[in-house]
Design a protein around this motif. Sequence first.
Motif, PDB file in Angstrom:
ATOM      1  N   ASP A 188       0.822  -1.211   0.000  1.00 57.15           N
ATOM      2  CA  ASP A 188       0.000   0.000   0.000  1.00 57.15           C
ATOM      3  C   ASP A 188       0.859   1.265   0.000  1.00 57.15           C
ATOM      4  OD1 ASP A 188      -2.789   0.914  -0.026  1.00 57.15           O
ATOM      5  OD2 ASP A 188      -2.201   1.936   1.835  1.00 57.15           O
ATOM      6  N   MET A 189       1.991   1.204   0.697  1.00 59.49           N
ATOM      7  CA  MET A 189       2.908   2.356   0.677  1.00 59.49           C
ATOM      8  C   MET A 189       3.466   2.551  -0.740  1.00 59.49           C
ATOM      9  SD  MET A 189       2.966   3.452   3.824  1.00 59.49           S
ATOM     10  CE  MET A 189       4.431   4.429   4.048  1.00 59.49           C
ATOM     11  N   ASP A 190       3.816   1.426  -1.389  1.00 53.47           N
ATOM     12  CA  ASP A 190       4.320   1.502  -2.778  1.00 53.47           C
ATOM     13  C   ASP A 190       3.247   2.108  -3.691  1.00 53.47           C
ATOM     14  OD1 ASP A 190       6.583   0.160  -1.928  1.00 53.47           O
ATOM     15  OD2 ASP A 190       5.912  -1.798  -2.653  1.00 53.47           O
ATOM     16  N   ARG A 191       2.005   1.645  -3.471  1.00 57.38           N
ATOM     17  CA  ARG A 191       0.903   2.134  -4.319  1.00 57.38           C
ATOM     18  C   ARG A 191       0.732   3.642  -4.169  1.00 57.38           C
ATOM     19  NH1 ARG A 191      -3.751   4.177  -3.458  1.00 57.38           N
ATOM     20  NH2 ARG A 191      -3.593   3.778  -1.219  1.00 57.38           N
ATOM     21  N   GLN A 192       0.812   4.107  -2.921  1.00 50.72           N
ATOM     22  CA  GLN A 192       0.646   5.551  -2.708  1.00 50.72           C
ATOM     23  C   GLN A 192       1.763   6.328  -3.413  1.00 50.72           C
ATOM     24  OE1 GLN A 192      -0.060   6.665   1.443  1.00 50.72           O
ATOM     25  NE2 GLN A 192      -1.014   4.680   1.776  1.00 50.72           N
ATOM     26  N   ALA A 193       2.974   5.789  -3.352  1.00 55.67           N
ATOM     27  CA  ALA A 193       4.100   6.460  -4.021  1.00 55.67           C
ATOM     28  C   ALA A 193       3.875   6.481  -5.533  1.00 55.67           C
ATOM     29  CB  ALA A 193       5.402   5.741  -3.683  1.00 55.67           C
ATOM     30  N   PRO A 234       3.987   8.210 -10.772  1.00 54.98           N
ATOM     31  CA  PRO A 234       4.032   6.900 -11.446  1.00 54.98           C
ATOM     32  C   PRO A 234       5.288   6.727 -12.300  1.00 54.98           C
ATOM     33  CG  PRO A 234       2.353   8.309 -12.443  1.00 54.98           C
ATOM     34  CD  PRO A 234       2.965   9.107 -11.346  1.00 54.98           C
ATOM     35  N   THR A 235       6.430   6.852 -11.649  1.00 55.32           N
ATOM     36  CA  THR A 235       7.707   6.698 -12.340  1.00 55.32           C
ATOM     37  C   THR A 235       8.037   5.214 -12.527  1.00 55.32           C
ATOM     38  OG1 THR A 235       8.888   6.652 -10.260  1.00 55.32           O
ATOM     39  CG2 THR A 235       8.601   8.812 -11.280  1.00 55.32           C
ATOM     40  N   ALA A 236       9.050   4.948 -13.338  1.00 55.96           N
ATOM     41  CA  ALA A 236       9.470   3.557 -13.560  1.00 55.96           C
ATOM     42  C   ALA A 236       9.962   2.933 -12.253  1.00 55.96           C
ATOM     43  CB  ALA A 236      10.572   3.522 -14.619  1.00 55.96           C
ATOM     44  N   ALA A 237      10.697   3.730 -11.472  1.00 55.05           N
ATOM     45  CA  ALA A 237      11.237   3.197 -10.206  1.00 55.05           C
ATOM     46  C   ALA A 237      10.102   2.810  -9.255  1.00 55.05           C
ATOM     47  CB  ALA A 237      12.139   4.238  -9.548  1.00 55.05           C
ATOM     48  N   ASN A 238       9.086   3.684  -9.151  1.00 51.16           N
ATOM     49  CA  ASN A 238       7.965   3.374  -8.264  1.00 51.16           C
ATOM     50  C   ASN A 238       7.157   2.189  -8.791  1.00 51.16           C
ATOM     51  OD1 ASN A 238       8.606   5.291  -6.375  1.00 51.16           O
ATOM     52  ND2 ASN A 238       7.248   6.870  -7.215  1.00 51.16           N
ATOM     53  N   ALA A 239       7.056   2.078 -10.119  1.00 51.66           N
ATOM     54  CA  ALA A 239       6.338   0.937 -10.708  1.00 51.66           C
ATOM     55  C   ALA A 239       7.078  -0.366 -10.408  1.00 51.66           C
ATOM     56  CB  ALA A 239       6.212   1.130 -12.219  1.00 51.66           C
ATOM     57  N   ALA A 260      -7.507 -10.240  -6.764  1.00 48.17           N
ATOM     58  CA  ALA A 260      -7.318  -8.786  -6.675  1.00 48.17           C
ATOM     59  C   ALA A 260      -5.847  -8.422  -6.890  1.00 48.17           C
ATOM     60  CB  ALA A 260      -7.798  -8.284  -5.313  1.00 48.17           C
ATOM     61  N   ILE A 261      -4.945  -9.254  -6.369  1.00 46.22           N
ATOM     62  CA  ILE A 261      -3.513  -8.979  -6.558  1.00 46.22           C
ATOM     63  C   ILE A 261      -3.136  -9.144  -8.033  1.00 46.22           C
ATOM     64  CG2 ILE A 261      -1.190  -9.818  -6.036  1.00 46.22           C
ATOM     65  CD1 ILE A 261      -2.213 -10.459  -3.204  1.00 46.22           C
ATOM     66  N   THR A 262      -3.658 -10.184  -8.661  1.00 50.88           N
ATOM     67  CA  THR A 262      -3.378 -10.401 -10.088  1.00 50.88           C
ATOM     68  C   THR A 262      -3.874  -9.207 -10.910  1.00 50.88           C
ATOM     69  OG1 THR A 262      -3.620 -12.772  -9.754  1.00 50.88           O
ATOM     70  CG2 THR A 262      -3.759 -11.991 -12.026  1.00 50.88           C
ATOM     71  N   SER A 263      -5.072  -8.737 -10.600  1.00 45.14           N
ATOM     72  CA  SER A 263      -5.627  -7.581 -11.322  1.00 45.14           C
ATOM     73  C   SER A 263      -4.768  -6.341 -11.100  1.00 45.14           C
ATOM     74  CB  SER A 263      -7.055  -7.278 -10.840  1.00 45.14           C
ATOM     75  OG  SER A 263      -7.869  -8.379 -11.075  1.00 45.14           O
ATOM     76  N   THR A 264      -4.336  -6.154  -9.858  1.00 45.70           N
ATOM     77  CA  THR A 264      -3.529  -4.962  -9.548  1.00 45.70           C
ATOM     78  C   THR A 264      -2.214  -4.998 -10.321  1.00 45.70           C
ATOM     79  OG1 THR A 264      -4.466  -5.033  -7.322  1.00 45.70           O
ATOM     80  CG2 THR A 264      -2.622  -3.551  -7.660  1.00 45.70           C
ATOM     81  N   LEU A 265      -1.619  -6.177 -10.373  1.00 44.35           N
ATOM     82  CA  LEU A 265      -0.361  -6.305 -11.122  1.00 44.35           C
ATOM     83  C   LEU A 265      -0.562  -5.906 -12.591  1.00 44.35           C
ATOM     84  CD1 LEU A 265       1.264  -9.569  -9.710  1.00 44.35           C
ATOM     85  CD2 LEU A 265       2.430  -7.374 -10.017  1.00 44.35           C
ATOM     86  N   ALA A 266      -1.698  -6.326 -13.156  1.00 44.76           N
ATOM     87  CA  ALA A 266      -1.979  -6.013 -14.566  1.00 44.76           C
ATOM     88  C   ALA A 266      -2.252  -4.528 -14.773  1.00 44.76           C
ATOM     89  CB  ALA A 266      -3.170  -6.841 -15.037  1.00 44.76           C
ATOM     90  N   ASP A 267      -2.616  -3.837 -13.701  1.00 46.74           N
ATOM     91  CA  ASP A 267      -2.953  -2.402 -13.805  1.00 46.74           C
ATOM     92  C   ASP A 267      -1.712  -1.505 -13.860  1.00 46.74           C
ATOM     93  OD1 ASP A 267      -5.648  -2.991 -13.670  1.00 46.74           O
ATOM     94  OD2 ASP A 267      -5.753  -2.734 -11.491  1.00 46.74           O
ATOM     95  N   ILE A 268      -0.542  -2.066 -13.549  1.00 49.40           N
ATOM     96  CA  ILE A 268       0.667  -1.222 -13.512  1.00 49.40           C
ATOM     97  C   ILE A 268       1.151  -0.997 -14.949  1.00 49.40           C
ATOM     98  CG2 ILE A 268       3.020  -0.974 -12.608  1.00 49.40           C
ATOM     99  CD1 ILE A 268       2.224  -3.005 -10.427  1.00 49.40           C
ATOM    100  N   VAL A 269       1.046   0.236 -15.401  1.00 45.07           N
ATOM    101  CA  VAL A 269       1.452   0.577 -16.774  1.00 45.07           C
ATOM    102  C   VAL A 269       2.310   1.837 -16.746  1.00 45.07           C
ATOM    103  CG1 VAL A 269      -0.590  -0.437 -17.858  1.00 45.07           C
ATOM    104  CG2 VAL A 269      -0.652   1.950 -17.085  1.00 45.07           C
ATOM    105  N   SER A 270       3.016   2.044 -17.837  1.00 53.03           N
ATOM    106  CA  SER A 270       3.804   3.276 -17.946  1.00 53.03           C
ATOM    107  C   SER A 270       2.874   4.436 -18.288  1.00 53.03           C
ATOM    108  CB  SER A 270       4.841   3.148 -19.059  1.00 53.03           C
ATOM    109  OG  SER A 270       5.682   2.065 -18.812  1.00 53.03           O
ATOM    110  N   ASN A 271       3.222   5.613 -17.819  1.00 55.38           N
ATOM    111  CA  ASN A 271       2.458   6.835 -18.096  1.00 55.38           C
ATOM    112  C   ASN A 271       0.947   6.629 -17.945  1.00 55.38           C
ATOM    113  OD1 ASN A 271       4.888   8.186 -18.864  1.00 55.38           O
ATOM    114  ND2 ASN A 271       4.797   7.061 -20.808  1.00 55.38           N
ATOM    115  N   PRO A 272       0.513   6.198 -16.772  1.00 54.43           N
ATOM    116  CA  PRO A 272      -0.921   5.889 -16.605  1.00 54.43           C
ATOM    117  C   PRO A 272      -1.795   7.139 -16.656  1.00 54.43           C
ATOM    118  CG  PRO A 272       0.183   5.878 -14.488  1.00 54.43           C
ATOM    119  CD  PRO A 272       1.253   6.052 -15.511  1.00 54.43           C
ATOM    120  N   THR A 273      -3.018   6.950 -17.140  1.00 55.34           N
ATOM    121  CA  THR A 273      -4.010   8.027 -17.087  1.00 55.34           C
ATOM    122  C   THR A 273      -4.614   8.033 -15.683  1.00 55.34           C
ATOM    123  OG1 THR A 273      -5.786   6.545 -17.732  1.00 55.34           O
ATOM    124  CG2 THR A 273      -4.589   7.666 -19.521  1.00 55.34           C
TER     125      THR A 273
END
Lengths: 226, 230
Positions: B127-132, B137-142, B184-197
């Motif tokens: 959750d801390m990672d998600r907030q960052a 939404p930089t590459a490092a945070n992703a 839910a974790i699988t879905s969240t993983l799929a949601d991580i994209v570059s330059n998200p809207t």
Amino acid sequence: MTTPTPESLAQSLYYINGQLAAVQSDITNKNLSGALSIITQLLDPNGDPSKSLYTQLISLEDLLSNTPPGPEQQALYTVIQTLHVAEADMLAAQGDLQNKNGAAALQQLQQSPSGGAVNDILGGFIMANFQWAVAQINDASTNNDTATMSAEVTALYNYLNDGFSSTLQWTALGISQTQYNQMMGSLQSAMNDLMATPPNTTKFATDWAAVTKIMGGSSLPPIGKS
Amino acid sequence: MTPENIATQLFNINLQLEQDDSNLTTDPTQAAAIAQDLNTQWSAIWSLMQTCESQMSSLGPGPMQNAYKNLYLSLCTVHTDLASALGDLNQTTPNTTAASEVLEQGAIIDTATSFRLSVKAAGVQVDMDRQAWDLKPTAANATALTQDLTNLSTFLVSGIPAPNNDPWNALGISQTQYTNLQSAITSTLADIVSNPTRAQIEKLDKDWAAAFSITNGLNPTNIESEDLKK
């Protein structure tokens, strides 16, 4: 490593409590590096057990791991648990200070759910002075070991008589001067009861009850709230 | 060491304590050998405590510091329980009844509590990672978010090893909740994209919220001593 006793632990906690006051003062005066330096010493894993809560706890757990079931084992367990809560608060305060957040560190010391490290160190101090000593004496009494009882009561008397270096004994114990004098009189009498030939264990029970009753009324913070 | 690593070790320690308790009950003459194993587990818990100490003394105030503090306090209790059990056994005449009682009513339950607290801490870390990532939404945070989510996902699949085939029991949740958590974790993983809207960020937040409500809702205080080996 020297085996801790109620008196040596009380002396150590008395010192640590004084150092925690210095930490709070440094934080209040915006000297966060000074506060961090002191708290790091109190948590030094290689420190002198008389000055480091960390090494003191290691000694206490080693002692517990060789203590048979009975009142002393239970008392030691409670002392250790209380001091672990204080240690956790102090470790978190150390992290807060590393991150330059003095307000959060003060909260760990004064107001965390257990009442803060200061509260638990004072609680441990009182337990070390009395509950642990009482348990040791009860264990010895169960075994009719009046020699051990006598040695432990004498150690407690000597500590309470001259173990406080920089403040009034009754203030440190949270009792009045009158109560302190009464307690020391009862302790002296308890020592005489045990040194009599044969030891007068019946009168000892009365004198010892007077001691524990006075300390039961200590105004120091209640312990074991966590 | 990640919270998942800690959880795995705690799970194994718990199983070993169960075995030691069983051996104490069935063959008290083995007290010396059992004391030796308890001493090994005592050292293992100490090592985990040191991991938490290191985290607590470097983290600033916040949910992660609290998570490690709660876990640390729970581990301290296990450590003291084990010291007490060792005291019962390290005598000329070992008191196996007292030691067994301390294990059953203390160390075994407290290890299970610590196990759930460490899984809870893993959720807090994500959750801390998600907030960052939400904020930047930089590459490092992703990468950090992906790594910690993957750790959690892997742990849920294989981190609670045999003989336990019902990991939801160890976690104290239902089978349905366990399945929902993995999804839910699988879905969240799929949601991580570059330059998200903004919409993509909100979708990730929603998917993760479904998982976090389960990990953060783990109940570390309502544990049956047998939970971990059911």
